[in-house]
Design a protein around this motif. Sequence first.
Motif, short mmCIF file in Angstrom:
data_model
loop_
_atom_site.label_atom_id
_atom_site.label_comp_id
_atom_site.label_asym_id
_atom_site.label_seq_id
_atom_site.Cartn_x
_atom_site.Cartn_y
_atom_site.Cartn_z
N UNK A 13 4.57 15.88 5.46
CA UNK A 13 5.58 15.40 4.52
C UNK A 13 6.45 14.30 5.12
N UNK A 14 7.07 14.59 6.26
CA UNK A 14 8.07 13.66 6.79
C UNK A 14 7.43 12.43 7.42
N UNK A 15 6.45 12.64 8.29
CA UNK A 15 5.84 11.50 8.97
C UNK A 15 5.17 10.51 8.02
N UNK A 16 4.46 10.96 6.99
CA UNK A 16 3.90 9.97 6.05
C UNK A 16 4.96 9.11 5.36
N UNK A 17 6.10 9.74 5.04
CA UNK A 17 7.17 8.96 4.41
C UNK A 17 7.72 7.91 5.37
N UNK A 18 7.98 8.34 6.62
CA UNK A 18 8.49 7.39 7.61
C UNK A 18 7.46 6.31 7.93
N UNK A 19 6.18 6.73 8.04
CA UNK A 19 5.12 5.74 8.28
C UNK A 19 4.98 4.81 7.09
N UNK A 20 5.16 5.35 5.89
CA UNK A 20 5.11 4.51 4.71
C UNK A 20 6.21 3.47 4.69
N UNK A 25 7.70 -2.16 5.45
CA UNK A 25 8.53 -3.18 6.09
C UNK A 25 7.66 -4.19 6.84
N UNK A 26 6.63 -3.71 7.52
CA UNK A 26 5.74 -4.63 8.25
C UNK A 26 5.01 -5.56 7.29
N UNK A 27 4.49 -5.01 6.19
CA UNK A 27 3.77 -5.86 5.24
C UNK A 27 4.70 -6.83 4.54
N UNK A 28 5.97 -6.45 4.38
CA UNK A 28 6.92 -7.35 3.74
C UNK A 28 7.14 -8.61 4.56
N UNK A 29 6.83 -8.52 5.85
CA UNK A 29 6.95 -9.70 6.71
C UNK A 29 5.58 -10.18 7.17
N UNK A 30 4.60 -9.95 6.31
CA UNK A 30 3.29 -10.58 6.47
C UNK A 30 2.33 -9.89 7.41
N UNK A 31 2.63 -8.67 7.85
CA UNK A 31 1.75 -7.99 8.81
C UNK A 31 1.01 -6.86 8.11
N UNK A 32 -0.26 -7.09 7.80
CA UNK A 32 -1.10 -6.09 7.16
C UNK A 32 -2.52 -6.26 7.70
N UNK A 33 -2.78 -5.78 8.91
CA UNK A 33 -4.08 -6.01 9.55
C UNK A 33 -5.26 -5.48 8.75
N UNK A 403 9.03 2.26 -2.74
CA UNK A 403 9.52 1.83 -1.45
C UNK A 403 8.69 2.33 -0.28
N UNK A 404 8.05 3.50 -0.44
CA UNK A 404 7.25 4.01 0.68
C UNK A 404 5.81 4.33 0.30
N UNK A 405 5.51 4.52 -0.99
CA UNK A 405 4.13 4.77 -1.38
C UNK A 405 3.25 3.57 -1.09
N UNK A 406 3.85 2.37 -1.13
CA UNK A 406 3.08 1.19 -0.75
C UNK A 406 2.60 1.34 0.70
N UNK A 407 3.52 1.70 1.58
CA UNK A 407 3.14 1.85 2.99
C UNK A 407 2.17 3.00 3.20
N UNK A 408 2.33 4.09 2.44
CA UNK A 408 1.39 5.21 2.54
C UNK A 408 0.00 4.75 2.13
#
Length: 561
Positions: A13-20, A25-33, A403-408
């Motif tokens: 639960x918690x780590x996926x949200x934080x990782x998301x 945030x990384x993808x918002x600044x162009x980093x999406x390997x 805000x975080x499902x994108x990162x997930x």
Amino acid sequence: MIRLVPPLVALAIVLPVLAGLAGTLAAAFGHLPALGFTGPSLDPWRDLAALPGLGRSLWLSLATGLGATALALLAAMAAAAALWPRLSSGAAARALAPLLAAPHAAMAVGLAFLLAPSGWLARLASPWATGWQRPPDLATVNDPAGLALAAGLVVKELPFLLFVLIAALRQLPVAQAMAEGRALGYRPAAVWAFLILPQAYRLIRLPVFVTLAFAVSVVDMAILLGPATPPPMAVAVMRWMVAPDPAGMLPAAAGAVAMLGLTALAALAWLAGERLAGMAARALPLAGRRRGPRATLAAGAALAGLAWLAGIAALAVLALWSVAGRWRFPDPLPASLSAAAWAQPAAGWGEPALATLGIGAAVTLAALALAIGWLEAEDRGAMPRARWAVALAVLPLLLPQVGFLYGVTASALALGLPGGAAAVIWAQLLFAFPYVLIALSGPWRGLDPRLPATAAALGAGPWRRLFTVKLPVLAGPLMAAAAIGLAVSVAQYLPTLLLGAGRVATLTTEAVTLATGVDRRLAAVTAVLQAVLPMLGFALALWLPGRLFANRRGLIGRGAA
């Protein structure tokens, strides 16, 4: 074994949200390997700034979210003040149950069928009151100002806030406070406004902020009731996320970060409003004012009644459209009834219904198991009963989903995890678990400690005490928490859409898709099923404990008295 539950919750639960959040945030600044993009870069923000109507989209999300939450809270408080103590009975829960159980998408579809230019309200008033022989050219739904969206949010969120407010008032000495206030010369409205409601509000701040975060970032209701050009910000971000061009993921991430900032701004504005309201509640009595805002409370209570009627009418028109045959405007009722849409499950609702039921059952069982393990770990001293732990558990409810499902989703792509039912179950669990934990924690912690202590004195070990004492006594709260978990699972739109990768169709995703089409009957059938499943869950939660303990005197499955 029970000691594994806290790290399991953190891992699932918690780590996926934080990782998301980190991935967004990384993808918002162009980093999406995963898609071949390496940052840092400000191009995503430039693309976001070039979005037509960006400022309007941000304003729509902020204004409708704040406005709907404030109106719903004020109306709930006014209704509580006007109807207490009658609201403290089970009749209030029964009256609110249909609106509480109905998912947001189903309610939005019903409100669209009710408020549209060709909707039921226009039909009931035509032609005798309006003179309309055909639907008028009026933007009663999807209006540019977002009024229909705000109204829909009020209709759906008011019952929830009123329900938690009733629970809070039961913890306060309302009768004593009223008697003391009247003895000091305060009118009843003043006692409610200056003494009782401020105390009750402190007990429901978490549900209020959850409501605010949802209202600012809602997607399914915004698609069905909100403006389309430009849409609210969350809808614009969602469209980028599901666009065929992978490059759209980067500006979508920038938009998701913007939604995080917008939600934080809404929370700050709400905190400022809290401070102002608190200052007024303290200053006015000190200034000698004995009269309360009677007219405001009356207007709020009237708004609550109107919202309840609108919600019931929305559910009724869904049921009516699902069996409607020929229904021409401005006829108030269909010329004929037909079960054709129900008789053809293969035409669109059969597979989504089965998928919704299967996913909902899996999510509910997983959430219930984790919540029981969490609370049992507290009892055995395996983890602290601390506010920070609860805050981490409910973190998904306080953040905008985009805000975080994108990162997930991006993390799942990077790890090579395919989209499908398993990913959807995991994504929905992020939201179902906090609600189940909140619903179960009060009865669990209120259990008479003498019961497990007596069992321990008789030689029962911790596992035997759990399965033969705690769980049977708490059968009622357990089933109520399970019903809440099922309702949360059925209502999830964005997690299903993103983590399902287009391969998982549930009643919610189908209802949103069909409601924007031309087949109202099939859309109504899908929305009715979406509303009925949670209602059946709540009905079963109310009925089954009494059957289980019908022959056991004093054991009714409701936990501590």
